[in-house]
Design an enzyme around this catalytic site. Sequence first.
Site, PDB file in Angstrom:
ATOM      1  CD  GLU A  81      -3.016  -0.995   0.298  1.00 46.41           C
ATOM      2  OE1 GLU A  81      -3.032  -0.008  -0.457  1.00 46.41           O
ATOM      3  OE2 GLU A  81      -3.867  -1.891   0.257  1.00 46.41           O
ATOM      4  CB  CYS A 124      -1.952   6.815   1.585  1.00 47.47           C
ATOM      5  SG  CYS A 124      -3.244   5.975   2.502  1.00 47.47           S
TER       6      CYS A 124
END
Length: 470
Positions: free
Chosen positions: A248, A282
Site C-alpha cells: 500500500e 495516502c
Amino acid sequence: MSFDFQMIVDGKSVPSGSEFVVHNPATGQVVGHAPEASLQNLNDAVAAANKAFLTWRALPDVDRQGALVAIADKLDAHAEELAQLLTQEQGKPLGGMGSRWEVEKMATWARFTAKMSLPVEVIQDNEAGRVELHRKPLGVVGSITPWNFPLLISMWHVAPALLSGNTVVIKPSPYTPLATLRAVELMNEVLPAGVLNVVTGSDAGAVNVGAAMSSHADIRKMMFTGSCATGEKVMQAAASTMKRLTLEMGGNDAAIVLPDVDAKAIAPALFWGAFINNGQTCGCMKRLYIHADVCDDVIAALVEFAAKVPVGDGLLEGSQLGPIQNQMQFDKVARLVAQAKESGKVELGGVPGEGLFFPPTIISGLSNANPLVSEEQFGPALPIIKYSSIEQAIAMANDSDNGLCGSVWSSDVATARNVAGQLECGTVWVNKHGALQPNAPFGGMKKSGLGVEFGEEGLKAYTDIQVIMS
Ligand code: NAD
C-alpha cells in the site's frame, strides 16, 4: 515525562543494546526512546512467531475471532492513554479526526474483522468428483507501517493476519514507534505468546530492520504501507523467498469538481478531503481540478472555510490540525510550495510557520506540470487546476504514475459516477474523499501498490489456496 517502551518478542519484553530518540513534532521535545533492534532481535521475533504459528493456525475460527474482540476491548480500555501517546509522537490533534478517532477506529476494525471467516468453498460436488478450495494461512507475516496513521494501519495489518491464522512481526516507523510498542504490549495481554511481536529500528542503525524483514527466509508475507520508493525495495528484497506481498503505497489523488456544484455546500468536505491529518494521508485529495464556471466560487468558499481551522499543538483541545510530522516532510512541502508560488496564485497560507508548523495552503492557477501537482506533497498544501472540459479534467487526473484514490463532486450523482468510472485509481468517491471502511477493498492501481486490504478480498491476501480433489 519520557516514555521508554521495549520490544515484545514471544510475549515478553526484551532488552535491546541501544535505543533511539523520538521527538514531539509540535515542540521538538523528546517524547521517549525506542529500542534499536539487532538482527538477533529480529530473528528471535520471527522464530517466536513461527513457533506460535503451529498452534495458532490450528485453533478454530471462533477462538481467533474471540481474540480480536479481546484486543478491541483492551484497546478501548486504554484508548485515552494511547491517544495521548500518539499525539505526542505523531503531532496530530487529540480531537476531530485525530488520535482519539484513530484509536477508536483501531478497535472498530478489530471488531469488524472478528466477524469474518474464510470457509471452505465447494467448487464441484457431483458424480465426477468433489473439488474443495481451502484457504491456508501463510505463516509469519512481516508488517511495516508508516508514520501518518501508525496505530490504525497497524490494525489494518494485524487483524486480518491473525484472524486468518497467521502470526505477525510488526515494525513501526522510526518517527512513531512508541504508540505501536505500547499497543502491542497491551494486545499481548490477551494473546498467546509469540502470536504478535514488535521490533523497532531507526533505519539509520546497524540494521535496517524493514529491509532485513523483507528478505528474511522465515517470513512468508510482507504487508507494507509506506512510500513508493520503499515499497519497490520491499518487492525486490522479497523476490528470492517468493514472499506474498501486499503493498500500500503513495497516492496523488485527483478530485474533479463538476460545474453544477453548490460551492459553499461542498467546501467543508473538500477541505477535510484534502487536509485530513494535515494532508499526510495516502488517500487524501492532493490535486483539485475545478471547472472554470465555478472555479472562483469554489476557491472562495474553500478559503473561507480553511482560514478558520485552528492549527496548533495537538495536545491543546481546540487544535484541529497539528504540525507536519517530521523535518524531511516539512522540507518537501516547503520546496513544493515555493516552486508553486513562482507560477501560481497563493489563495491561502504559503508561508512556513514556526518549527514544523505549516499553515493550510491553497495555490491556484497551476498546470499539471507543476511539481506541487505532479508529486505527492503529503502535507497541507493543495494545488488547484482550472479546467474547461470534462475530458480534459479526466485526462489530467489520469496523467500520473499513481492510482490510489480519487473523487468527483457534482449535484448529479449519476453523472459523477460515470466520471468516477473513467478514473484510473483503486477507490473513487462521489461528493466525499478519504472515507475508508472495513468492508470495502482498498488498494492502488499503477505504482500506488499491489493487492488490496479490507473486506473478503483483503483477508484472502493472507492465505494460499489449496485445492483438494476427491
Ligand atoms: P517510508 O517508505 O519512508 O517508510 C515506511 C516504512 O518503511 C517505515 O516503517 C520505514 O522504517 C520502513 N523502511 C525504511 N527503509 C526500508 C527498507 N529498505 N525496506 C523495508 N522497509 C523500510 O514511508 P513514510 O514516509 O513512513 O510514509 C509516507 C508514505 O506512505 C507516503 O508516500 C504515503 O502515501 C504512503 N502511505 C500509503 C498508504 C496506503 O495505504 N496506500 C497509507 C499510509 C501511507
